[in-house]
Design an enzyme around this catalytic site. Structure first.
Site, PDB file in Angstrom:
ATOM      1  N   HIS A 179     -25.855  13.661  -7.099  1.00 32.33           N
ATOM      2  CA  HIS A 179     -25.177  11.898  -7.716  1.00 32.33           C
ATOM      3  C   HIS A 179     -24.187  11.342  -7.576  1.00 32.33           C
ATOM      4  CE1 HIS A 179     -27.616   9.320 -10.420  1.00 32.33           C
ATOM      5  NE2 HIS A 179     -26.839   8.713  -9.967  1.00 32.33           N
TER       6      HIS A 179
ATOM      7  N   GLU B 134     -28.692  11.220  -4.431  1.00 31.08           N
ATOM      8  CA  GLU B 134     -29.526  10.138  -4.856  1.00 31.08           C
ATOM      9  C   GLU B 134     -28.220   8.816  -5.427  1.00 31.08           C
ATOM     10  OE1 GLU B 134     -31.160  12.863  -7.674  1.00 31.08           O
ATOM     11  OE2 GLU B 134     -29.172  12.444  -9.116  1.00 31.08           O
TER      12      GLU B 134
ATOM     13  N   HIS C 200     -35.617  15.186 -14.318  1.00 30.19           N
ATOM     14  CA  HIS C 200     -35.142  14.769 -15.632  1.00 30.19           C
ATOM     15  C   HIS C 200     -35.541  15.222 -16.529  1.00 30.19           C
ATOM     16  CE1 HIS C 200     -31.835  12.709 -17.252  1.00 30.19           C
ATOM     17  NE2 HIS C 200     -31.483  12.136 -16.108  1.00 30.19           N
TER      18      HIS C 200
HETATM   19  N1  PXP Z   1     -33.054  13.065 -10.701  1.00 29.27           N
HETATM   20  C1  PXP Z   1     -32.463  12.386 -10.726  1.00 29.27           C
HETATM   21  C2  PXP Z   1     -32.749  10.675 -10.780  1.00 29.27           C
HETATM   22  C3  PXP Z   1     -31.310  12.175 -11.715  1.00 29.27           C
HETATM   23  O1  PXP Z   1     -30.732  10.737 -12.202  1.00 29.27           O
HETATM   24  C4  PXP Z   1     -30.841  14.071 -12.111  1.00 29.27           C
HETATM   25  C5  PXP Z   1     -29.610  13.393 -13.545  1.00 29.27           C
HETATM   26  O2  PXP Z   1     -29.035  13.260 -12.220  1.00 29.27           O
HETATM   27  C6  PXP Z   1     -32.156  14.188 -12.323  1.00 29.27           C
HETATM   28  C7  PXP Z   1     -33.094  14.763 -11.157  1.00 29.27           C
HETATM   29  C8  PXP Z   1     -31.821  15.499 -12.623  1.00 29.27           C
HETATM   30  O3  PXP Z   1     -32.073  15.519 -14.087  1.00 29.27           O
HETATM   31  P1  PXP Z   1     -31.522  16.718 -15.169  1.00 29.27           P
HETATM   32  O4  PXP Z   1     -30.244  16.764 -14.283  1.00 29.27           O
HETATM   33  O5  PXP Z   1     -31.754  16.436 -16.189  1.00 29.27           O
HETATM   34  O6  PXP Z   1     -32.133  17.921 -14.385  1.00 29.27           O
END
Ligand code: PXP
Length: 237
Positions: free
Chosen positions: A43, A70, A190
């Site tokens: 990301h 992402e 997330h």
């Molecule tokens: N999906 C998206 C769109 C995210 O921004 C993130 C965090 O960067 C995640 C998934 C993964 O989340 P986590 O780090 O809490 O597992």
């Protein structure tokens, strides 16, 4: 099969703390794949506070599973993704200085914008996914944008899991079923972790992919990457 894509932002955060190349992000991605990760997610943010644009270029040729980039589709991000051509791009409406993603797209308000951006990526052969809250109208709006997939924002599930997991999962089951009915593929991510992942996967077995970063990297401090990846894979079986 629900694929596990490991978000490696936090590895870059540790590396950046000292300015050198330890831990080596490219080696970590290769190792995660060799331990069983079925995808690698990054990301990159405009301030490059964890993943740098250069990391994305270096990762592309060595990733043998699925590469998912992402981020918010600002111009620099668009250029990077179109140049890199990952398997998947996940569009997230995060502000540049936001700590982490904290909401999905308003797919009705931003329909025309998303439609245009999604077409640009799809024309370049890149699968698209858009980050959405578990709200029926947002799922139906997502369908209108032409996206291949949605990624359900699972923070509320994770936050409410221990209090009442049936209640916490309910909006996700409803919206995932609607997305499936509309022919959308479904990712989720997330705050998923070793406590809450199994129930999520069992409740929505037709998920395509989960994207997990923070908890997995934190668990790896205790268990090591190899064990940790396999512990997460076990939850998805
Ligand atoms: N999906 C998206 C769109 C995210 O921004 C993130 C965090 O960067 C995640 C998934 C993964 O989340 P986590 O780090 O809490 O597992």
């Amino acid at each position: 099969m629900i694929r596990l894509s490991v978000n490696i932002n936090k590895i870059a955060t540790i590396r950046n703390a000292r300015g050198g190349n330890m831990p080596n992000l490219v080696q970590a991605a290769k190792d995660l794949e060799s331990y069983g990760a079925q995808g690698i997610t990054v990301h990159p943010r405009p301030d490059e506070r964890h993943i740098r644009y250069k990391d994305v270029e270096e990762l592309k040729p060595i990733i043998s599973t699925e590469f998912n980039i992402e981020g918010n589709p600002a111009d620099a991000f668009m250029d990077l993704v179109l140049k890199t051509k990952p398997h998947q791009v996940t569009l997230v409406p995060d502000d540049p200085d936001q700590l982490t993603s904290d909401h999905g797209w308003d797919t009705i308000k931003h329909k025309d914008f998303l439609k245009r951006i999604i077409k640009e990526f799809q024309d370049a052969g890149i699968r698209t996914s858009i980050f959405v809250d578990p709200v029926i109208e947002m799922i139906e709006g997502a369908k209108e944008t032409g996206t291949n997939r949605i990624e359900l924002y699972t923070e509320s599930y994770a936050a409410n899991y221990h209090e009442n997991r049936d209640k916490a999962i309910y909006p996700f089951v409803i919206t995932a079923n609607r997305a499936k009915e509309l022919g959308l593929e479904i990712n989720a991510g997330h705050d998923l972790n070793l406590d809450n992942l199994k129930f999520f996967a069992q409740s929505i077995p037709f998920l395509s992919e989960v994207s997990i970063g923070h908890a997995l990297i934190a668990d790896a401090l205790y268990y090591g990457f190899d064990n940790t990846v396999n512990m997460y894979l076990r939850e998805l079986k």
